[in-house]
Design a protein around this motif. Structure first.
Motif, PDB file in Angstrom:
ATOM      1  N   HIS A  68     111.040 -21.970 -32.909  1.00 55.76           N
ATOM      2  CA  HIS A  68     110.177 -23.262 -33.326  1.00 55.76           C
ATOM      3  C   HIS A  68     111.113 -24.481 -32.812  1.00 55.76           C
ATOM      4  CE1 HIS A  68     107.229 -20.759 -35.117  1.00 55.76           C
ATOM      5  NE2 HIS A  68     108.363 -20.244 -35.976  1.00 55.76           N
ATOM      6  N   THR A  69     111.583 -24.244 -31.594  1.00 54.08           N
ATOM      7  CA  THR A  69     112.750 -25.218 -30.980  1.00 54.08           C
ATOM      8  C   THR A  69     112.015 -25.538 -29.689  1.00 54.08           C
ATOM      9  OG1 THR A  69     114.280 -24.446 -31.901  1.00 54.08           O
ATOM     10  CG2 THR A  69     115.064 -25.668 -30.204  1.00 54.08           C
ATOM     11  N   LEU A  70     112.230 -27.268 -29.323  1.00 48.55           N
ATOM     12  CA  LEU A  70     111.761 -27.335 -27.971  1.00 48.55           C
ATOM     13  C   LEU A  70     112.833 -28.638 -27.570  1.00 48.55           C
ATOM     14  CD1 LEU A  70     108.041 -27.680 -28.327  1.00 48.55           C
ATOM     15  CD2 LEU A  70     109.228 -25.973 -27.015  1.00 48.55           C
ATOM     16  N   THR A  71     113.134 -28.761 -26.368  1.00 43.59           N
ATOM     17  CA  THR A  71     113.740 -29.931 -26.046  1.00 43.59           C
ATOM     18  C   THR A  71     113.056 -31.258 -26.352  1.00 43.59           C
ATOM     19  OG1 THR A  71     113.049 -29.856 -23.783  1.00 43.59           O
ATOM     20  CG2 THR A  71     115.102 -28.747 -24.111  1.00 43.59           C
ATOM     21  N   ARG A 101     117.746 -31.825 -35.380  1.00 38.12           N
ATOM     22  CA  ARG A 101     117.955 -32.456 -34.052  1.00 38.12           C
ATOM     23  C   ARG A 101     119.170 -32.014 -33.923  1.00 38.12           C
ATOM     24  NH1 ARG A 101     116.371 -37.845 -32.822  1.00 38.12           N
ATOM     25  NH2 ARG A 101     117.297 -38.310 -34.811  1.00 38.12           N
ATOM     26  N   GLN A 102     119.643 -31.324 -32.862  1.00 39.50           N
ATOM     27  CA  GLN A 102     121.067 -31.036 -32.631  1.00 39.50           C
ATOM     28  C   GLN A 102     121.367 -30.751 -31.168  1.00 39.50           C
ATOM     29  OE1 GLN A 102     119.915 -28.301 -35.254  1.00 39.50           O
ATOM     30  NE2 GLN A 102     119.216 -26.720 -33.780  1.00 39.50           N
ATOM     31  N   ALA A 103     122.598 -30.796 -30.800  1.00 34.64           N
ATOM     32  CA  ALA A 103     122.994 -30.347 -29.228  1.00 34.64           C
ATOM     33  C   ALA A 103     122.564 -29.038 -28.960  1.00 34.64           C
ATOM     34  CB  ALA A 103     124.257 -30.963 -29.139  1.00 34.64           C
ATOM     35  N   ASP A 104     122.219 -28.884 -27.861  1.00 35.30           N
ATOM     36  CA  ASP A 104     122.180 -27.386 -27.409  1.00 35.30           C
ATOM     37  C   ASP A 104     123.423 -26.789 -27.399  1.00 35.30           C
ATOM     38  OD1 ASP A 104     121.620 -25.023 -25.865  1.00 35.30           O
ATOM     39  OD2 ASP A 104     120.184 -25.867 -24.725  1.00 35.30           O
ATOM     40  N   PRO A 105     123.716 -25.756 -28.146  1.00 39.36           N
ATOM     41  CA  PRO A 105     125.070 -25.311 -27.868  1.00 39.36           C
ATOM     42  C   PRO A 105     125.337 -24.684 -26.254  1.00 39.36           C
ATOM     43  CG  PRO A 105     123.551 -23.967 -29.059  1.00 39.36           C
ATOM     44  CD  PRO A 105     122.947 -24.954 -28.946  1.00 39.36           C
ATOM     45  N   ASP A 106     124.365 -24.601 -25.483  1.00 38.12           N
ATOM     46  CA  ASP A 106     124.458 -23.981 -24.182  1.00 38.12           C
ATOM     47  C   ASP A 106     124.746 -25.189 -22.893  1.00 38.12           C
ATOM     48  OD1 ASP A 106     124.525 -21.345 -24.733  1.00 38.12           O
ATOM     49  OD2 ASP A 106     122.336 -21.431 -24.700  1.00 38.12           O
ATOM     50  N   ASN A 107     124.240 -26.515 -23.784  1.00 30.54           N
ATOM     51  CA  ASN A 107     124.435 -27.710 -22.646  1.00 30.54           C
ATOM     52  C   ASN A 107     124.387 -28.809 -23.687  1.00 30.54           C
ATOM     53  OD1 ASN A 107     123.764 -29.820 -21.044  1.00 30.54           O
ATOM     54  ND2 ASN A 107     122.185 -28.927 -19.899  1.00 30.54           N
ATOM     55  N   ARG A 108     125.580 -29.229 -23.888  1.00 30.12           N
ATOM     56  CA  ARG A 108     125.758 -30.282 -24.974  1.00 30.12           C
ATOM     57  C   ARG A 108     125.050 -31.633 -24.491  1.00 30.12           C
ATOM     58  NH1 ARG A 108     127.066 -28.779 -29.657  1.00 30.12           N
ATOM     59  NH2 ARG A 108     128.557 -30.794 -29.951  1.00 30.12           N
ATOM     60  N   ARG A 110     121.897 -31.942 -23.942  1.00 29.26           N
ATOM     61  CA  ARG A 110     120.472 -31.450 -24.026  1.00 29.26           C
ATOM     62  C   ARG A 110     120.316 -31.429 -25.490  1.00 29.26           C
ATOM     63  NH1 ARG A 110     117.068 -26.553 -21.363  1.00 29.26           N
ATOM     64  NH2 ARG A 110     118.164 -25.556 -23.035  1.00 29.26           N
ATOM     65  N   LEU A 111     119.130 -32.202 -26.025  1.00 28.76           N
ATOM     66  CA  LEU A 111     119.068 -31.912 -27.556  1.00 28.76           C
ATOM     67  C   LEU A 111     117.850 -30.928 -27.771  1.00 28.76           C
ATOM     68  CD1 LEU A 111     118.891 -35.719 -28.735  1.00 28.76           C
ATOM     69  CD2 LEU A 111     120.684 -34.005 -29.090  1.00 28.76           C
ATOM     70  N   LEU A 112     117.867 -30.203 -29.023  1.00 30.51           N
ATOM     71  CA  LEU A 112     117.074 -29.400 -29.311  1.00 30.51           C
ATOM     72  C   LEU A 112     116.478 -30.031 -30.638  1.00 30.51           C
ATOM     73  CD1 LEU A 112     119.097 -25.993 -28.907  1.00 30.51           C
ATOM     74  CD2 LEU A 112     117.204 -27.182 -27.531  1.00 30.51           C
ATOM     75  N   ILE A 113     115.193 -29.921 -30.874  1.00 32.35           N
ATOM     76  CA  ILE A 113     114.332 -30.277 -31.941  1.00 32.35           C
ATOM     77  C   ILE A 113     113.642 -28.941 -32.563  1.00 32.35           C
ATOM     78  CG2 ILE A 113     112.573 -31.602 -32.871  1.00 32.35           C
ATOM     79  CD1 ILE A 113     114.606 -33.180 -31.270  1.00 32.35           C
ATOM     80  N   THR A 114     114.112 -28.686 -33.704  1.00 32.16           N
ATOM     81  CA  THR A 114     113.731 -27.560 -34.559  1.00 32.16           C
ATOM     82  C   THR A 114     112.961 -27.654 -35.628  1.00 32.16           C
ATOM     83  OG1 THR A 114     115.796 -26.511 -33.650  1.00 32.16           O
ATOM     84  CG2 THR A 114     114.627 -25.342 -35.363  1.00 32.16           C
ATOM     85  N   LEU A 115     111.791 -27.004 -35.987  1.00 32.74           N
ATOM     86  CA  LEU A 115     111.046 -26.964 -36.982  1.00 32.74           C
ATOM     87  C   LEU A 115     111.753 -26.310 -38.190  1.00 32.74           C
ATOM     88  CD1 LEU A 115     108.220 -27.857 -37.871  1.00 32.74           C
ATOM     89  CD2 LEU A 115     107.483 -25.415 -37.236  1.00 32.74           C
ATOM     90  N   THR A 116     112.020 -27.106 -39.256  1.00 32.33           N
ATOM     91  CA  THR A 116     112.651 -26.389 -40.670  1.00 32.33           C
ATOM     92  C   THR A 116     111.689 -25.696 -41.451  1.00 32.33           C
ATOM     93  OG1 THR A 116     111.801 -28.279 -42.225  1.00 32.33           O
ATOM     94  CG2 THR A 116     114.116 -28.718 -40.972  1.00 32.33           C
ATOM     95  N   ASP A 117     112.162 -24.797 -42.451  1.00 27.77           N
ATOM     96  CA  ASP A 117     111.152 -23.827 -43.016  1.00 27.77           C
ATOM     97  C   ASP A 117     110.331 -24.856 -43.821  1.00 27.77           C
ATOM     98  OD1 ASP A 117     112.759 -21.775 -42.334  1.00 27.77           O
ATOM     99  OD2 ASP A 117     113.949 -21.523 -44.050  1.00 27.77           O
ATOM    100  N   GLU A 118     110.664 -26.051 -44.172  1.00 27.88           N
ATOM    101  CA  GLU A 118     109.694 -26.719 -44.931  1.00 27.88           C
ATOM    102  C   GLU A 118     108.682 -27.399 -43.890  1.00 27.88           C
ATOM    103  OE1 GLU A 118     109.868 -31.000 -47.450  1.00 27.88           O
ATOM    104  OE2 GLU A 118     111.523 -29.947 -47.326  1.00 27.88           O
TER     105      GLU A 118
END
Length: 171
Positions: A68-71, A101-108, A110-118
């Protein structure tokens, strides 16, 4: 029975009989339908403590499947949210603990937006009532009319260049 667009077209016919204003009919109706549908959807989302755009972003991440993550770029391409509004909207959802929202570990860069459990639980709770609300909004049309309308609107969108983004190749 006439709708508002009929009234507008009649007014134009009175003022500019020399001008073929027929393109105004479908575009005016699409625009008015958008406004009316948006209000109904927004009112429905408010009953769930959401803005319509919040549901759109959360549902887009949910539809992406695990994790559940997209750029941001992919989020804009597959949602109804424009790129200019995305940063502020993601900030808002982060503050509500519905996305991270966090940096992509494979490409710093690029950001990744991820849905939380909530966030996932909220979309899961709301999506069925959202679909029922949309079914209600289309209840003035027969099933075959909905299918025809859907086909024609798809054809219009494609002619305007609104095509689905292509999946990135992995190698």
């Amino acid at each position: 029975m006439n709708d508002v667009v009929d009234m507008i077209l009649n007014q134009w016919a009175d003022e500019r009989a020399d001008l073929d204003v027929s393109p105004m009919a479908p575009i005016g109706r699409i625009h008015r339908a958008y406004r009316l549908l948006s209000k109904e959807i927004s009112d429905h989302m408010h009953t769930h403590g959401l803005e319509a755009w919040e549901f759109d972003v959360l549902a887009t991440l949910w539809r992406a499947g695990p994790p559940h993550t997209l750029t941001p770029k992919d989020l804009v391409a597959t949602s109804m949210v424009g790129s200019s509004a995305l940063t502020n909207r993601v900030d808002h959802l982060v503050r509500r603990d519905l996305v991270t929202r966090q940096a992509d570990p494979d490409n710093r860069r690029r950001l990744l937006i991820t849905l939380t459990d909530e966030g996932w639980a909220l979309v899961d709770r709301v999506v069925a009532s959202h679909v029922e609300n949309e079914r209600r909004l289309l209840s003035g049309l027969q099933a075959d009319e909905c299918e025809s309308l859907n086909h024609l609107l798809r054809k219009l969108l494609l002619s305007l260049g609104d095509t689905a983004p292509q999946a990135e190749s992995s190698g």
